[in-house]
Design a protein around this motif. Structure first.
Motif: not given
Length: 302
Positions: A99-117
């Motif tokens: 799961m790739v995220v951008e340093a110092l940026r975690f948003a709702d769009a990242d959370r939506e990806v987590l829900q698909q895993l």
């Protein structure tokens, strides 16, 4: 060269899906992991539209990386719905998820990806773009990582700079023990299971994203109409699909300059990748509503 048919009893081999919201650097990471450019990159989000398998092999393990489209939560149409389905399908049946995220940026769009895993597959958190100024502060970066770890039960964490190839070897070392034991699935000199035809198409699409405006590339797609391999020469004919006649003019440019630049750079990349001379012909076709045409998207392999 190592004879992989005689792989050690504890040799490991498996599939690793690379997921994340658009524009976090998944394709750049993939290219560095396998040591060769096979997945297109651009500063624009959502450039990857196909699952691209990249293969890393050494004398301890073979890792088959699956580069997925960025999970799209905006601009809903048949194309983006299909891309999101590609993400869901890609993570089904893999052995590990990155799961790739951008340093110092975690948003709702990242959370939506987590829900698909998938729930029973180890997920490694990879924090990318640590070369950014603010991310270089170790205390700030560690605080960010601890916050993201509260969102999900990650199996491990690694920080990288995909752009500069930093800590890529560390990530590979981290992933190897998570794979099942087994013999290699692919020859050791194979870096992708995609065809030359597919790679040619992706190279042209990358140039479209690099040299056109913010919106226009999203209204386009690319199809290979002819691919001929001769002795010392590939002849490749590619059509760029657009929605409207007005977009055709923008793509071609004044006196055809823009399309010529795109074609020339694509040809040079193809010659470097294929190791042979390339004759490339690129032209533009108008096909209204292609992004909402389910049947047509299937014909394109999307």
């Amino acid at each position: 060269m190592t004879d992989l048919s005689l792989a050690k009893p504890d040799y490991r081999c498996g599939f690793v899906a690379i997921v994340g919201r658009p524009n976090v650097g998944k394709s750049t990471l993939m290219n560095h992991l396998i040591g060769q450019k096979i997945s297109i990159t651009s500063k624009k989000a959502q450039t990857t539209r196909h699952k691209v398998n990249g293969i890393y092999t050494d004398d301890e393990a073979q890792l088959v990386f699956v580069d997925t489209p960025g999970f799209q939560t905006h601009h809903r149409n048949a194309l983006n719905d299909r891309l999101n389905q590609n993400v869901t399908e890609a993570v089904a049946g893999v052995d590990v998820v990155v799961m790739v995220v951008e340093a110092l940026r975690f948003a709702d769009a990242d959370r939506e990806v987590l829900q698909q895993l998938p729930k029973r597959v180890p997920v490694v958190l990879v924090v990318n773009k640590i070369d950014k100024d603010k991310a270089k502060d170790a205390v700030v970066l560690q605080h960010f990582i601890e916050g993201v770890q509260q969102e999900y039960g990650f199996a491990a964490v690694e920080v990288v700079s995909a752009k500069h190839g930093l800590r890529i070897a560390n990530l590979i070392h981290l992933l190897k023990p998570m794979l099942p034991e087994g013999i290699p699935l692919y020859p050791e000199d194979m870096v992708t299971d995609k065809s030359s035809r597919f790679l040619a198409m992706e190279i042209v699409r990358e140039k479209l994203f690099r040299y056109l405006g913010e919106e226009l590339p999203y209204a386009m797609n690319v199809e290979v109409e002819q691919f001929e391999e001769e002795e010392g020469l590939y002849r490749i004919y590619i059509a760029v699909l657009v929605d409207k006649d007005s977009q055709k003019g923008i793509l071609i440019g004044k006196g055809g300059d823009k399309l010529k630049k795109i074609s020339t750079e694509a040809r040079l990349d193809m010659e470097a990748l294929f190791g042979t001379k390339v004759f490339l012909k690129v032209w533009v076709k108008v096909k209204s509503g292609w992004a909402d045409d389910i049947r047509f998207l299937r014909e394109l392999g999307l």
